[in-house]
Every structure is written in structure tokens, then in C-alpha cells.
Design an enzyme around this catalytic site. Sequence first.
Site, PDB file in Angstrom:
ATOM      1  N   ASP A   1       0.904  -1.259  -0.060  1.00 45.80           N
ATOM      2  CA  ASP A   1       0.026  -0.169   0.085  1.00 45.80           C
ATOM      3  C   ASP A   1       0.891   1.193  -0.139  1.00 45.80           C
ATOM      4  OD1 ASP A   1      -2.758   0.267  -0.184  1.00 45.80           O
ATOM      5  OD2 ASP A   1      -3.062   1.116   1.529  1.00 45.80           O
TER       6      ASP A   1
ATOM      7  N   ASP B   1     -11.004  -4.878  11.855  1.00 44.00           N
ATOM      8  CA  ASP B   1     -11.266  -6.321  12.270  1.00 44.00           C
ATOM      9  C   ASP B   1     -12.407  -6.660  13.210  1.00 44.00           C
ATOM     10  OD1 ASP B   1     -10.202  -4.855  14.176  1.00 44.00           O
ATOM     11  OD2 ASP B   1      -8.395  -6.197  14.499  1.00 44.00           O
TER      12      ASP B   1
END
EC number: 2.4.1.12
Length: 918
Positions: free
Chosen positions: A224, A618
Site C-alpha cells: 500500500d 477487524d
Amino acid sequence: MLHAHMSYGRGDINGVPQPFQPIPNVLLLTNGQMVDDILPEQHALVPSFMGGGGKRIHPLPYADPNLPVQPRSMDPSKDLAAYGYGSVAWKERMESWKQKQERLHQMRNDGGARQPLSRKVPIPSMPDAFALWLISVICEIWFAMSWILDQFPKWLPIERETYLDRLTLRFDKEGQSSLLAPVDFFVSTVDPLKEPPLVTANTVLSILAVDYPVDKISCYVSDDGAAMLTFEALSETSEFAKKWVPFCKKYSIEPRAPEWYFLQKIDYLKDKVAPNFVRERRAMKREYEEFKVRINALVAKAQKVPEEGWTMQDGTPWPGNNVRDHPGMIQVFLGQSGGHDIEGNELPRLVYVSREKRPGYNHHKKAGAMNALVRVSAVLTNAPYLLNLDCDHYINNSKAIKEAMCFMMDPLIGKKVCYVQFPQRFDGIDRHDRYANRNVVFFDINMKGLDGIQGPIYVGTGCVFRRQALYGYDAPKTKKPPSRTCNCWPKWCICCCCFGDRKSKKKTMKPKAEKKKRSFFKRAENQSPAYTLGEIEEGAPVAENEKAGIVNQEKLEKKFGQSSVFVASTLLENGGTLKSASPASLLKEAIHVISCGYEDKTDWGKEIGWIYGSVTEDILTGFKMHCHGWRSIYCIPIRAAFKGSAPLNLSDRLNQVLRWALGSVEIFFSNHCPLWYGYGGGLKCLERFSYINSIVYPFTSIPLLAYCTLPAICLLTGKFITPELTNVASLWFMALFICIFATGILEMRWSGVGIDDWWRNEQFWVIGGVSSHLFALFQGLLKVIAGIDTSFTVTSKGGDDEEFSELYTFKWTTLLIPPTSLLLLNFIGVVAGVSNAINNGYESWGPLFGKLFFAFWVIVHLYPFLKGLVGRQNRTPTIVIVWSILLASIFSLLWVRVDPFLAKNDGPLLEECGLDCN
């Protein structure tokens, strides 16, 4: 003449001898008059006796009566007339004075009979410290609610066993093609300078060497940060893998990350019988050392960026020179066309992915990168299961994937399992685990309890997903077993029951059919699409049922995005790709699905994939799956499945906890808050309590901060928040304390957690609560109210060569201010309280012990923070010196208030009665 009678009050008045009376500090004039009895206007000037004018009479020192005194002639016309000597008023005043002196003398001889022999000294508690008491009660109520909320998910703890031999016998027989399901591995990285490429390379090598069929594995690495250093390091890794993978499989070594394998301080010859193992191991270690040198050379080269930017080997500029503005990049290093090791065996596929970045787009950080990998992998390989790992978490157990498949492919429970979560284990942590990096209370107690309800929460790494669960589909409904009737029942009862069932079936048949037509997302098991978009675009004849399929696919495009290949892959429950598509066309489609505008006006991040809206994506992702009725599994193999690196120094650890806590606060103020989201779905009540507990814990920082401050306030002010307890109240208090203590003992017994790990967890709960959780709460409020976002730096993954060198690294951060202030405040309170008790006598020690107990409770819990603040014994950080100066200043300012060298007395003043005492 002035005559001094200091010790002897005997004299003659008007020729009458007077009895002996001790009159201290009383001056008698030659005419028998006392200086103390002279009127104020007469006391100022005594000209006739001083031989001059206008001098004030002062008490004279003690005069010996044996010394000769020079007499002076008295003038009766002046002296006696001036003071009325011999008058009636004079005699009355003298008699009154003598009576007072006699009473005073008698009182002294009696030992102060009128003075009280005892007094009642109240302990300042609730009446005098009502505000402190009220704060403590509010804090206790919150702590009680938090404790109860934490206990609910622990009612049904379970442990699981797997049988790999049965899995092999059923799906992976020797000599036959493997029937094990394919798995796509995701590895995410951002900054190669903070996440060293050598660490990422070890993770990738452990994946490529895993004990699983080669043709069933694909590894996707998300960069990224679009760093050329990561790209080149991955290229070097793919070359080294051609030597490392066959070596691992040939000798079945563990772990299969070379860095950690060669660092093991064990007998590596154990269970090894091959005669050439030692020679090949030495050669492989030499190869790995050369590989490390090449990686380190790349890192050293990347420290200085050229002005014109990086260029590739062919001379073209690197597309990712501008990190915030670059096209999407995909490179297949190993795979179908050239992925073979030195022995000619096929290697797993290795793919480099860097999604497109453009200014003005919200890329959603790690969650956006993971969703890009979901789409790329669906286009290229489309495995039905996914496993995501952080770049610093390598595979420690090569059979971990088979452990997960024991649940995913189980014929009884597998269809309803959305993911299998493994516990996080860490390398390189000091023996005492000063900052509770292992977090064993959470992973070995809380997660086992959740596994008995609906499954553990997703913790961000080390998790095997079912791809269909990530697409937002509901879990398959459990089929009810057929109803049974007993032959012993009367026939009329059976008929009534059957008639009732038939009647209810007729009523519910039509609505179910209509519901089935409307809900094309909730598919039956093993249902495949009637027509793929590729076949429809070829111009095949379309019938009415085919038109309905087109409408459904148009809706799917709005849901999943404008990619015909990807939408078609979402309908394949067992995975697989379109066989008619060429690799070049698939690669072009993969570039399309990672474009920065692909997710616009779709359900990505809302209902599909990793959920956006929090830095802890998450928790939200697992929560959404559980709301759809899925359950998760907690798998703890005997050998740890994955291992990673944890932040060793205090500052990095606090920043990591800050990020987690801020994510929980963001979820609390979002639409996906477990307090009000997901009712009517498949989320169980106790599972909801666990999610509520996972988002409200940062709010505990406020009562915890108050509780850590109250002991010092009580010591400095002399007040106490605890009232006098009756016997019944004491019994209730002891019973409650014993119950909580027994609960902790039982948890440690069935979980296997040691008391030292439990105590470290308690200590860091206080440290994180008064620092990271507190800052996260205020930052979350600023983000919600004022829209001020907080950017986080990536936690450092690497350290120096010296073992535990990072443990002593001191990095200043504002998170250190609250716990440091609490430590100093409680130290000052202890010193002030002890000094006050020493000077006020033994009666002050009783109330002091209770205050000292709470103060030491705070200091002991913050002790690891104190050690981390001081650092090495031979090196004192500058910040400690600054705080020491501040401590001295605060102590000086509080000196007047504390006043430790003067006894304090809050009761009535016991002074002598004096002349006016009656």
C-alpha cells in the site's frame, strides 16, 4: 524607689503583714502598689519613680533580695495622692486579685481537675469528604457493570481438537489428486522502512513452504506504499524460494521462516536421520546469509531517494514514485509460467499488488487494501478460502492450514463457519513480558469463552475466511430434523397434529415462495449461477428466465461493482475461475478492480468485505458476519500456528493500544454499534455482550483515572472515602472480594494462564487505561463532534541486533504524561501522609493504613511503566530529570498545606483557663 519582688510576694500593706504567695513577674513599687494593677493611663508614665519624665515601665529581670537597695524619700502629697493609696476601691481590687491567684494556685496543685481527661476525635470520612465518596461510588458502579459484562461471555468455555489423519484420509490420499480446498493468502505491508523487507520476506517464504498442495496455494502481497524497495525485495524472495521451499519439504523443518529457523537454540539434529542433512543445512544457511546481504543492500540504497525518483532495471520510471498518485500495479513472480524450484517442482503462485491511489479519494487504509486483494484474488484464482497475515506474522506450524480445514470442510458444522481464528503468539518478548504483549488473558480465557457461544471475534491476523461470508451472504439455515410420532399415541391425536401441520404449511407456503424470489442473495447450498455474464455478453438467446437472471446480475453489479468477471466469481461457492478467459484478460480485469473509483456507489466496506468506519476494521468485519448468522471457530494447535513480532518499548506499545482503543470508540459512535445494530439477525445475546464489552472498555479510563487519583487526594487532604464498616457490611465486603478472587482462580485453572501473566495483564490494564484509553476517548469525541481525524504511524516491527534492545528505547510521547503524573502525585501523597502520622502520634496511623493501601495499589500497578520510563540503570532520560524538578516544585508549593513538622489538632483547644476562668 522601685523594688522588685519577682519570686517572693510577701509584703506589708497599711502595716498589715500579708501571707507568702508566689507572684511571678509582678513588680511592686515602694508604696506597695503593683505595676500590673496600675491603670493603663497610669502604666504609661511613672515620672515620680523613674526620676525623669515619660519612660515606659518594662518587666525587670530577676532581682536578688539580698542586694542593698538605695531608698528614696517619698513625698506623700504626690505619691499617695496620685494613686489613692489606702482608699476603699484600692482594697477591693486587691482582695479580688488575691482570690484569683488563690484559685489559680489551687487548680495547678490539683493537676488541672477542670480540664477534660479525654476527647472524641472524628475520622474525616463521608461527611467531610462527600464529593470524594460520591466519585468513588460512581466508579465502583461502572467497574461492577464492566466486570459483569466481562463475565457473560465466559459462561461456556470450550477447547477443540482436530484430527489431521482423518482429514488426510478423506481429502488428501497419497497417490490421488488432492481434494483439499484452495486457499488464497493475503499479506499486507505499507512502509518498508518501518516494516523491514526482510521480515516480510520471511513471512512470504513460510507461506510458499507450507505443508499443503502446491496447486492449491496463492500468495498475494499488498504494497500500500507503492515502494520499489518492497517490489525488489519480493523479486529476490521469489528467487530464494526456489532453494528454500524444497529444503523445507525434504527435511520437514519447523518453522519454515528461515530467520527464525536458524535462530533456534535447540538441537536441530533431533529426529533427523538423513546423512546429508548437516551438509545441506550449512549450505542453505550460507545461501540465506547471502540473501540477507542482498536485502540489506536494497534497504541501504533506499535510504536516499534520487531527485528524479526511482527507475526500474529497464530504465523506465517506477510508477509508484508518487505514493499518493500512482496507477495500480500487479506483478506475478511465481505461478503458471515459470514457478519451479531447483528440483523442477512447481511452486505456489506469488503476486505483487499495489492498488491505484489518486488525490481526492478515500482509500480506507488497511481495510481498503484488503478489499482490493479480495477482488484481485477472485479474478485470478478465486479460492473459496482466504487467510490474511500481517507482514510480521510468519507461519510457525506448516500444518496450520490443514488445522483450519478440519473445521471448514467438516460435513456437520463447516457450512456455517465464516472464519477460523488462531491465537496470536509472539517472538522476541522479554521473559517477564513487562508490557503484557502476549495478552494471554484475552487469547486464552476470553476467546475460549466466546468459542462456546458463537465464536471468537476477528483480531486482524492469523484468520482463515470463507470467501462467501465476506461477500455479505447470510449463513445457511439449519434444517430441522423430521418430526417423529409415537405409535403409542391415540390415532385422533396423531390426526390432529398432522392436520394442524398441513394447515400451517398451506398458509406459509406462498409467502416463502415469494420471499425466495425476492432474495437472490440468500442462495441454497451448492447453487451455481444459471448464466455467467460472459456467456450473456456473447449474444446467446435470452428467454424469460434468462431475463430474470440478467436483472439479478444487474443488481449484483450495483452491489459488487462494474466487473463482469468478478461478479460472476461471487456466485461460485466452491471457487474457480472462468476457463474461457485468457491470463492476459484476467490480468487486465484485475487491474480494473483495484482502481480507486471501483468501489463508488457499491456495498464495499458497508456490507461486503472488510467494513469501513474504524481503524480497527477487524472487529467490525467479524461483527457483521456474526450478525448474518455465521459462527466462527477458535483453533489452538499444540504447536502455535503463527508467530509475530510485538512492540517492545513502552511508547510503541502505548501507541498500538491507542489505535485499538480509538477504533472501539469509533465503532461506539457509528451505525454499527452493537448496542443498537443487528437485532433480528443471527447474533446471539451473549455474543452481543462480548462485542459491547469490546467497544466500551475505553470509557473505563475515566473512573480508573479518578480511582488512581483519589488515594493521593486523601493523603494530602487528610480525608478518607471509606466509612466505618459494621460487622455485617464487613462480611458482605469480604464475601464479594472472595467471590471475585475465586472467579479469577477458576479462570486461571481451566485456561492454564499463570498468575504472573494474569498480574502483568492487570498492571498494563491500568497503564493503558490511564494513558492510551483516555487519549483514545477524547480523540474519538473530537473526531465525531469536530471531525478532527487522527493519523497513526505504523508500529515498528524490527529492532537492533542486541537482544531486547528495543525494550530500553525511550521515545517521548504525550501518552506518558497521565501515568507519570499519577505516579508523582501518589509518591507525594505517601510522603505527606507518613510525615503527618509521625508528627501527630500513633493515633494517626490507623486511618493512614487504609489510605496507604490504595496509594500503593496505584504505584504497584504502574511499576512497569516506571521501569520503562527510567530505562537502563546507567542511563536516565532527560524527561525523568524534568519531572524530578517538577516534583520538587510541586512539593515546595504543597509544603504549607502538608506542613509535616507541625502537629495538627482538629479537636478543641486545651489551653489553660487563665485569670477569667470560672
